[in-house]
Scaffold this motif. Structure first.
Motif, PDB file in Angstrom:
ATOM      1  N   THR A 179       0.834  -1.206   0.000  1.00  0.00           N
ATOM      2  CA  THR A 179       0.000   0.000   0.000  1.00  0.00           C
ATOM      3  C   THR A 179       0.868   1.255   0.000  1.00  0.00           C
ATOM      4  O   THR A 179       0.459   2.285  -0.529  1.00  0.00           O
ATOM      5  CB  THR A 179      -0.928   0.001   1.219  1.00  0.00           C
ATOM      6  OG1 THR A 179      -0.168  -0.221   2.413  1.00  0.00           O
ATOM      7  CG2 THR A 179      -2.001  -1.073   1.100  1.00  0.00           C
ATOM      8  N   ALA A 180       2.080   1.180   0.581  1.00  0.00           N
ATOM      9  CA  ALA A 180       2.986   2.334   0.531  1.00  0.00           C
ATOM     10  C   ALA A 180       3.378   2.642  -0.909  1.00  0.00           C
ATOM     11  O   ALA A 180       3.454   3.814  -1.310  1.00  0.00           O
ATOM     12  CB  ALA A 180       4.224   2.065   1.385  1.00  0.00           C
ATOM     13  N   ARG A 183       0.356   4.373  -2.562  1.00  0.00           N
ATOM     14  CA  ARG A 183       0.080   5.743  -2.114  1.00  0.00           C
ATOM     15  C   ARG A 183       0.970   6.773  -2.810  1.00  0.00           C
ATOM     16  O   ARG A 183       0.642   7.970  -2.814  1.00  0.00           O
ATOM     17  CB  ARG A 183       0.231   5.841  -0.602  1.00  0.00           C
ATOM     18  CG  ARG A 183      -0.965   5.252   0.160  1.00  0.00           C
ATOM     19  CD  ARG A 183      -0.951   5.694   1.615  1.00  0.00           C
ATOM     20  NE  ARG A 183       0.155   5.099   2.347  1.00  0.00           N
ATOM     21  CZ  ARG A 183       0.062   3.951   3.018  1.00  0.00           C
ATOM     22  NH1 ARG A 183      -1.078   3.274   3.046  1.00  0.00           N
ATOM     23  NH2 ARG A 183       1.107   3.478   3.671  1.00  0.00           N
ATOM     24  N   HIS A 184       2.063   6.331  -3.399  1.00  0.00           N
ATOM     25  CA  HIS A 184       2.916   7.251  -4.148  1.00  0.00           C
ATOM     26  C   HIS A 184       2.366   7.542  -5.552  1.00  0.00           C
ATOM     27  O   HIS A 184       2.907   8.402  -6.255  1.00  0.00           O
ATOM     28  CB  HIS A 184       4.346   6.688  -4.266  1.00  0.00           C
ATOM     29  CG  HIS A 184       5.134   6.796  -2.999  1.00  0.00           C
ATOM     30  ND1 HIS A 184       5.329   5.738  -2.141  1.00  0.00           N
ATOM     31  CD2 HIS A 184       5.767   7.857  -2.421  1.00  0.00           C
ATOM     32  CE1 HIS A 184       6.053   6.118  -1.107  1.00  0.00           C
ATOM     33  NE2 HIS A 184       6.325   7.398  -1.244  1.00  0.00           N
ATOM     34  N   TYR A 188      -3.932   6.825  -7.476  1.00  0.00           N
ATOM     35  CA  TYR A 188      -4.401   5.815  -6.514  1.00  0.00           C
ATOM     36  C   TYR A 188      -5.589   6.329  -5.711  1.00  0.00           C
ATOM     37  O   TYR A 188      -5.579   7.452  -5.204  1.00  0.00           O
ATOM     38  CB  TYR A 188      -3.267   5.422  -5.569  1.00  0.00           C
ATOM     39  CG  TYR A 188      -3.701   4.503  -4.453  1.00  0.00           C
ATOM     40  CD1 TYR A 188      -4.220   3.240  -4.724  1.00  0.00           C
ATOM     41  CD2 TYR A 188      -3.585   4.898  -3.120  1.00  0.00           C
ATOM     42  CE1 TYR A 188      -4.605   2.389  -3.699  1.00  0.00           C
ATOM     43  CE2 TYR A 188      -3.971   4.060  -2.093  1.00  0.00           C
ATOM     44  CZ  TYR A 188      -4.486   2.807  -2.386  1.00  0.00           C
ATOM     45  OH  TYR A 188      -4.876   1.972  -1.370  1.00  0.00           O
ATOM     46  N   GLN A 189      -6.610   5.482  -5.579  1.00  0.00           N
ATOM     47  CA  GLN A 189      -7.750   5.758  -4.721  1.00  0.00           C
ATOM     48  C   GLN A 189      -7.877   4.623  -3.715  1.00  0.00           C
ATOM     49  O   GLN A 189      -8.083   3.472  -4.096  1.00  0.00           O
ATOM     50  CB  GLN A 189      -9.044   5.888  -5.532  1.00  0.00           C
ATOM     51  CG  GLN A 189      -9.089   7.118  -6.434  1.00  0.00           C
ATOM     52  CD  GLN A 189     -10.443   7.301  -7.090  1.00  0.00           C
ATOM     53  OE1 GLN A 189     -11.460   6.814  -6.610  1.00  0.00           O
ATOM     54  NE2 GLN A 189     -10.452   8.014  -8.206  1.00  0.00           N
ATOM     55  N   GLY A 190      -7.747   4.950  -2.440  1.00  0.00           N
ATOM     56  CA  GLY A 190      -7.832   3.935  -1.401  1.00  0.00           C
ATOM     57  C   GLY A 190      -9.187   3.271  -1.333  1.00  0.00           C
ATOM     58  O   GLY A 190      -9.305   2.091  -0.995  1.00  0.00           O
TER      59      GLY A 190
END
Length: 275
Positions: A179-180, A183-184, A188-190
């Motif tokens: 996930t790191a 996130r960069h 990206y959409q969580g």
């Protein structure tokens, strides 16, 4: 206290939502004086004041706010009762509510159903609501992410999380991502957007979205996108759910058949790599 009438609840909800007797009467198609009298009778029957009235405004009391919530729930329950009753009189078919892309590898088996009941699909992003309002009989849900209050469940399968990336993306060739890493990425959409799987894949292919979905969706993404396992996210437990107060033999038959199909099917999903 005599049993309340549905009409009284409808009248009260209209007044409570409008907070104006004139607008509520117009909404209901009746005159204002009989509406005012009906609300007064309702308060006397319930035994508490539900509305504070003045010449300038109408406000809910604390008891009235509770009564509004319960009235809405009761009216919704009556609507669900009618839907279920009408379907019970129709030819035997089950309505299955699913979120687009969830357990997609199993849907064909669930719909074909073998010797079980015939199944119609309803695609929705709020499967619990479809069960509660009677528009669906059973649903495929993600345990831990959906509200299961008032529902019975049966385990169906697990889905490993995979990240959808455009083909040729720098992360697409990796054995796994975290996930790191995601996130960069600007795209990206969580929270996966409320869209069909086809729309999600199209947006990924255009470089406008990076999202995490269940591994059974990987077989439907085509060459324009790549599914890469996400190593630091736990698998999602997929369950079948149905209203706990509804007892129907065809639902029980469907649940048994669906669980057997899930157990027998060799679901091709990526195994979580070791970090």
């Amino acid at each position: 206290m005599d049993r309340l009438e549905t009409r009284e609840l409808v009248y009260f909800v209209a007044v409570a939502e409008e907070l104006h007797f004139g607008r509520a009467a117009e909404r209901l198609g009746i005159a204002q004086p009989p509406l005012s009298r009906a609300i007064g009778r309702l308060e006397r029957r319930v035994g508490v004041r539900l509305l504070e009235r003045s010449s300038r405004r109408v406000e809910l009391t604390e008891a009235g706010a509770v009564f509004l919530e319960e009235s809405r729930r009761s009216l919704d329950g009556l609507d669900a009762l009618v839907r279920r009753t009408r379907r019970a009189a129709a030819p035997a078919r089950l309505v299955l509510a699913v979120r687009p892309g969830t357990a997609s590898g199993l849907l064909g088996e669930l719909v074909r159903g073998g010797e079980g009941p015939a199944v119609d699909l309803v695609f929705t992003h709020n499967q619990p609501a479809a069960l509660r309002d009677g528009s669906a009989d059973v649903a495929v849900l993600c345990a831990g992410t959906d509200d299961l209050t008032g529902l019975r469940t049966a385990d169906l399968t697990e889905e490993e999380p995979v990240a959808l990336l455009p083909a040729g993306h720098a992360l697409a060739a990796r054995a796994f991502v975290t996930t790191a890493d995601l996130r960069h990425e600007a795209a990206y959409q969580g929270e996966c957007p409320a869209a069909t799987l086809d729309e999600i894949v199209d947006r990924v292919a255009l470089g406008r979205l990076v999202a995490v979905v269940g591994s059974t969706a990987a077989g439907r993404i085509g060459p324009s996108a790549v599914a890469v396992p996400v190593a630091d996210l736990a698998p999602t437990r997929v369950v079948l759910a149905w209203p706990e107060r509804v007892s129907r033999p065809d639902v029980a038959d469907f649940v048994r058949g669906a669980r057997a199909a899930a157990a027998a099917q060799d679901v091709m999903r990526p195994r979580k790599p070791r970090m």
